[in-house]
Design a protein around this motif. Structure first.
Motif, PDB file in Angstrom:
ATOM      1  N   PHE A 105     -17.339  -6.247 -34.672  1.00 29.51           N
ATOM      2  CA  PHE A 105     -18.845  -5.562 -34.546  1.00 29.51           C
ATOM      3  C   PHE A 105     -18.577  -4.965 -32.462  1.00 29.51           C
ATOM      4  O   PHE A 105     -19.729  -5.222 -32.002  1.00 29.51           O
ATOM      5  N   THR A 106     -17.477  -4.945 -31.763  1.00 35.28           N
ATOM      6  CA  THR A 106     -17.561  -4.238 -29.914  1.00 35.28           C
ATOM      7  C   THR A 106     -19.372  -3.732 -30.416  1.00 35.28           C
ATOM      8  O   THR A 106     -19.345  -3.688 -29.560  1.00 35.28           O
ATOM      9  N   ARG A 107     -18.958  -2.527 -30.935  1.00 38.71           N
ATOM     10  CA  ARG A 107     -19.627  -1.554 -30.169  1.00 38.71           C
ATOM     11  C   ARG A 107     -21.173  -1.240 -30.269  1.00 38.71           C
ATOM     12  O   ARG A 107     -21.984  -1.519 -29.988  1.00 38.71           O
ATOM     13  N   GLU A 108     -21.800  -2.749 -31.151  1.00 41.57           N
ATOM     14  CA  GLU A 108     -23.336  -2.373 -30.999  1.00 41.57           C
ATOM     15  C   GLU A 108     -23.019  -4.091 -30.295  1.00 41.57           C
ATOM     16  O   GLU A 108     -24.274  -3.918 -29.346  1.00 41.57           O
ATOM     17  N   PHE A 109     -22.334  -5.184 -30.099  1.00 40.61           N
ATOM     18  CA  PHE A 109     -22.565  -6.177 -28.668  1.00 40.61           C
ATOM     19  C   PHE A 109     -22.134  -5.209 -27.681  1.00 40.61           C
ATOM     20  O   PHE A 109     -23.505  -5.630 -26.581  1.00 40.61           O
ATOM     21  N   VAL A 110     -22.170  -3.715 -27.100  1.00 42.73           N
ATOM     22  CA  VAL A 110     -22.321  -3.158 -26.092  1.00 42.73           C
ATOM     23  C   VAL A 110     -23.746  -2.628 -26.057  1.00 42.73           C
ATOM     24  O   VAL A 110     -24.104  -2.308 -24.917  1.00 42.73           O
ATOM     25  N   THR A 111     -23.670  -2.020 -27.538  1.00 38.26           N
ATOM     26  CA  THR A 111     -25.426  -1.429 -27.498  1.00 38.26           C
ATOM     27  C   THR A 111     -26.591  -2.521 -26.994  1.00 38.26           C
ATOM     28  O   THR A 111     -27.118  -1.916 -26.124  1.00 38.26           O
ATOM     29  N   VAL A 112     -26.100  -3.553 -27.585  1.00 38.80           N
ATOM     30  CA  VAL A 112     -27.408  -4.357 -27.206  1.00 38.80           C
ATOM     31  C   VAL A 112     -27.022  -5.004 -25.357  1.00 38.80           C
ATOM     32  O   VAL A 112     -28.572  -4.970 -24.368  1.00 38.80           O
ATOM     33  N   PHE A 113     -25.364  -4.851 -25.308  1.00 38.31           N
ATOM     34  CA  PHE A 113     -25.603  -5.502 -23.923  1.00 38.31           C
ATOM     35  C   PHE A 113     -25.813  -4.419 -22.615  1.00 38.31           C
ATOM     36  O   PHE A 113     -26.142  -4.975 -21.361  1.00 38.31           O
ATOM     37  N   ALA A 114     -25.962  -3.264 -22.925  1.00 41.84           N
ATOM     38  CA  ALA A 114     -25.480  -2.272 -22.062  1.00 41.84           C
ATOM     39  C   ALA A 114     -26.208  -1.097 -22.992  1.00 41.84           C
ATOM     40  O   ALA A 114     -25.697  -0.141 -22.946  1.00 41.84           O
ATOM     41  N   GLY A 115     -27.292  -1.106 -23.406  1.00 44.60           N
ATOM     42  CA  GLY A 115     -28.044  -0.186 -23.945  1.00 44.60           C
ATOM     43  C   GLY A 115     -27.898   1.400 -23.270  1.00 44.60           C
ATOM     44  O   GLY A 115     -28.281   2.472 -24.187  1.00 44.60           O
ATOM     45  N   GLY A 116     -27.701   1.452 -21.548  1.00 43.60           N
ATOM     46  CA  GLY A 116     -28.364   2.317 -21.318  1.00 43.60           C
ATOM     47  C   GLY A 116     -26.884   3.302 -20.480  1.00 43.60           C
ATOM     48  O   GLY A 116     -26.751   4.410 -19.887  1.00 43.60           O
ATOM     49  N   PHE A 117     -25.439   2.659 -21.403  1.00 46.57           N
ATOM     50  CA  PHE A 117     -24.547   3.660 -20.586  1.00 46.57           C
ATOM     51  C   PHE A 117     -24.378   4.387 -22.210  1.00 46.57           C
ATOM     52  O   PHE A 117     -24.429   3.473 -23.151  1.00 46.57           O
ATOM     53  N   LYS A 118     -23.535   5.610 -20.968  1.00 46.58           N
ATOM     54  CA  LYS A 118     -23.648   7.348 -22.680  1.00 46.58           C
ATOM     55  C   LYS A 118     -22.303   7.367 -22.681  1.00 46.58           C
ATOM     56  O   LYS A 118     -21.471   7.098 -21.425  1.00 46.58           O
ATOM     57  N   THR A 129     -14.151  -4.788 -23.695  1.00 45.42           N
ATOM     58  CA  THR A 129     -15.479  -5.971 -24.523  1.00 45.42           C
ATOM     59  C   THR A 129     -14.317  -6.336 -25.185  1.00 45.42           C
ATOM     60  O   THR A 129     -14.279  -7.289 -25.558  1.00 45.42           O
ATOM     61  N   LYS A 130     -13.521  -4.928 -25.916  1.00 42.64           N
ATOM     62  CA  LYS A 130     -12.834  -6.104 -27.275  1.00 42.64           C
ATOM     63  C   LYS A 130     -11.250  -7.142 -26.318  1.00 42.64           C
ATOM     64  O   LYS A 130     -11.349  -7.688 -26.912  1.00 42.64           O
ATOM     65  N   ILE A 131     -10.967  -6.208 -25.300  1.00 40.52           N
ATOM     66  CA  ILE A 131     -10.408  -7.288 -24.419  1.00 40.52           C
ATOM     67  C   ILE A 131     -10.927  -8.532 -23.973  1.00 40.52           C
ATOM     68  O   ILE A 131     -10.013  -9.281 -24.037  1.00 40.52           O
ATOM     69  N   MET A 132     -11.874  -8.403 -23.460  1.00 42.01           N
ATOM     70  CA  MET A 132     -12.439  -9.763 -23.103  1.00 42.01           C
ATOM     71  C   MET A 132     -13.208 -10.692 -23.772  1.00 42.01           C
ATOM     72  O   MET A 132     -13.084 -12.171 -23.866  1.00 42.01           O
ATOM     73  N   ILE A 133     -13.304 -10.509 -24.761  1.00 46.60           N
ATOM     74  CA  ILE A 133     -14.566 -11.261 -25.861  1.00 46.60           C
ATOM     75  C   ILE A 133     -13.735 -12.660 -26.029  1.00 46.60           C
ATOM     76  O   ILE A 133     -14.728 -13.085 -26.594  1.00 46.60           O
ATOM     77  N   SER A 134     -12.609 -12.459 -26.212  1.00 47.65           N
ATOM     78  CA  SER A 134     -11.827 -13.805 -26.932  1.00 47.65           C
ATOM     79  C   SER A 134     -11.635 -14.933 -25.950  1.00 47.65           C
ATOM     80  O   SER A 134     -11.569 -15.872 -26.083  1.00 47.65           O
ATOM     81  N   GLY A 135     -12.180 -14.641 -24.467  1.00 47.46           N
ATOM     82  CA  GLY A 135     -12.634 -15.872 -23.543  1.00 47.46           C
ATOM     83  C   GLY A 135     -13.545 -16.798 -23.915  1.00 47.46           C
ATOM     84  O   GLY A 135     -13.713 -17.467 -23.439  1.00 47.46           O
ATOM     85  N   VAL A 136     -14.679 -15.792 -25.015  1.00 47.04           N
ATOM     86  CA  VAL A 136     -15.637 -17.686 -25.396  1.00 47.04           C
ATOM     87  C   VAL A 136     -15.194 -18.111 -26.025  1.00 47.04           C
ATOM     88  O   VAL A 136     -15.049 -20.327 -25.890  1.00 47.04           O
TER      89      VAL A 136
END
Length: 516
Positions: A105-118, A129-136
């Motif tokens: 659900f990367t797109r949903e994550f980005v929508t939550v954290f960066a709603g102003g990006f278009k 985000t897809k690349i970096m999310i495994s950093g958790v």
């Protein structure tokens, strides 16, 4: 306090190395990407794994410290190690779930954290985000091993994890600017992995041994869960402040979010170097004193820690307010970071600095409550501050832009500290508040005079020497040096007790470096 002071000093040295490199990283990012779209995207997406783990990992790692001491005291070293592995494995199960959800659900994550990006900006953010999310996965383990090393009296190594992290990100910024943009998030993921890998050898030296043990019914885990839940909410509230600021910042004109980030990094350097160095050492000690019912030692530690932070952070905050523009210009203005970027970042730096001292004292008071297994009080007070921050953000962002977000953060931090002091008095009775206020007043007077002298010296040196990077660096250095001298003389004349402690630390370091 001598051992505490020496430990804090060496943490400061370790942290300084990491944070100076971190500053260089921001300078490199500013040089290659300025305050443009890619800088905005990288700032937001790099913080997505960090924000998630800051909420879950920080809450567990912080609660782990008093629980470790309690388990070791009751059941011995072997059971404490078993408890550590149990917590670690549970953390990794949660991290794996988060990573999988982030990938699905990367797109949903980005929508939550960066709603102003278009448009393209949003699509690039999704790929980052897809690349970096495994950093958790790496950050969660890093948090716990930092706590494990601290309870085993190794404070320096956790302070050095920023060295490999920043080196790799710096390299990825330079390479990505000259080759492929997506080297940037790939390098960031690799950098996150080093925070864990760097600490593992030192943990094994401290007798850590891994075992694949998971038992959620364990009594220690049940007790940890009871303590973590309110702390989890408290940490989440603190990170929600950051999230709200960044989310609203994505709706601002291009570059203002990056300007907020650069200014915040400057303040974070001060926080990490001085505040984190002190609380990293005092928290395990406060936990021990609480378990031993050593109330006088507990109060003394709170007072001395708070006063040391006041004496160091307050003049730095005043200096940042007075000299914000030349500081930002010297550190960042080159390449794509232009005069407009300097102006935006300087405004944010001044307004963030208003609440810098409050942030430092707040972190000490949080640890004071956590050490007594009170995780509810910080959560309640933080909730009130969060509500105030959100209201102020919404009221001020339209007329003031990014400046409104910065001043809202400072005001909410100040309110949090006031609420925490009131709560601490109710909980413990006398906690040395009069001594903290006395030191605060003396430091404020000295800092105000220092600020006037510093500005006067800078203006005159700049007038005499003129413009140019080297000339401005000389003007800034001369004004800062004059400010340090004036402030030091004033706090000595005012007979501030902690000044003697500072000189004692310096004397011990001198004797170690230059033996008789």
């Amino acid at each position: 306090m001598s051992k505490t002071a020496k430990a804090a000093l060496w943490i400061m040295v370790a942290t300084m190395l990491s944070k100076v490199l971190g500053f260089f990283r921001e300078m490199v990012l500013a040089n290659f990407y300025g305050t443009g779209n890619i800088a905005d995207i990288f700032v937001v997406t790099l913080n997505i794994p960090g924000l998630i783990i800051a909420v879950i990992g920080s809450a567990i790692a912080t609660t782990y410290i008093p629980m470790y001491f309690n388990t070791k005291e009751k059941y011995g070293e072997e059971q404490a190690l078993k408890f550590t592995n149990n917590v670690l494995n549970i953390c990794y199960i949660m991290a794996i779930v988060i990573a999988v959800l982030g990938l699905l659900f990367t797109r949903e994550f980005v929508t939550v954290f960066a709603g102003g990006f278009k448009g393209e900006k949003f699509e690039i953010a999704v790929k980052f985000t897809k690349i970096m999310i495994s950093g958790v996965l790496f950050l969660s383990g890093s948090k716990l091993f930092s706590s494990y090393l601290q309870v085993n009296d190794n404070f320096v190594v956790p302070g050095l994890i920023g060295l490999p992290y920043n080196i790799i990100i710096i390299a990825s910024i330079i390479i990505s600017a000259n080759t492929n943009l997506y080297v940037l998030p790939a390098g960031a993921l690799l950098a996150m992995s080093t925070q864990l890998l760097f600490q593992l050898p030192f943990a094994f030296k401290k007798s850590y041994r891994y075992k694949p043990y998971v038992n959620i019914k364990d009594e220690s885990i049940k007790e940890l869960a009871v303590l973590v839940l309110p702390m989890l909410m408290g940490v989440a509230i603190g990170q929600l402040n950051v999230f709200v600021d960044r989310l609203l910042g994505t709706h601002l004109p291009s570059g203002q979010l990056a300007a907020l980030n650069y200014a915040n990094r400057l303040n974070e350097f001060v926080m990490a170097l001085f505040v984190t160095s002190i609380i990293t050492v005092i928290y395990p000690k406060l936990s021990k004193m609480s378990n031993q019912d050593n109330n006088s030692g507990y109060i003394s530690t709170i007072v001395k820690s708070s006063n040391c932070i006041i004496l160091v952070v307050l003049p730095i905050a005043i200096g940042a307010i007075v000299l914000a523009e030349p500081i930002v210009r010297i550190l960042f203005q080159r390449g794509k970071f232009d005069a407009n970027s300097t102006q935006l970042t300087s405004i944010a730096l001044r307004l963030y600095s208003v609440g810098l001292l409050a942030c430092g004292i707040r972190d000490v008071l949080y640890r004071a409550f956590y050490s007594k297994s009170d995780t509810k009080t910080p959560m309640i007070n933080g909730s009130i501050a969060l509500a105030i921050n959100i209201v102020l953000n919404l009221l001020l962002i339209k007329p003031l832009g990014h400046a409104g977000l910065a001043i809202s953060t400072s005001i909410s931090s100040i309110i949090t500290v006031v609420l925490l002091f009131i709560s601490l008095k109710r909980k413990t009775g006398y906690f040395g508040g009069d001594k903290i206020i006395k030191t605060g007043i003396k430091s404020m007077i000295a800092s105000a005079i220092m600020g006037v002298v510093t500005l006067f010296v800078y203006n005159n040196l700049h007038l005499i020497l003129g413009a140019g990077m080297i000339k401005e660096l000389i003007s800034l250095s001369g004004s800062v040096l004059s400010g340090v001298v004036v402030y030091s003389l004033l706090v000595i004349i005012m007979k501030v007790e902690e000044v003697g402690l500072a000189f004692d630390i310096l004397k011990k370091v001198k004797n170690k470096l230059i033996p008789r």
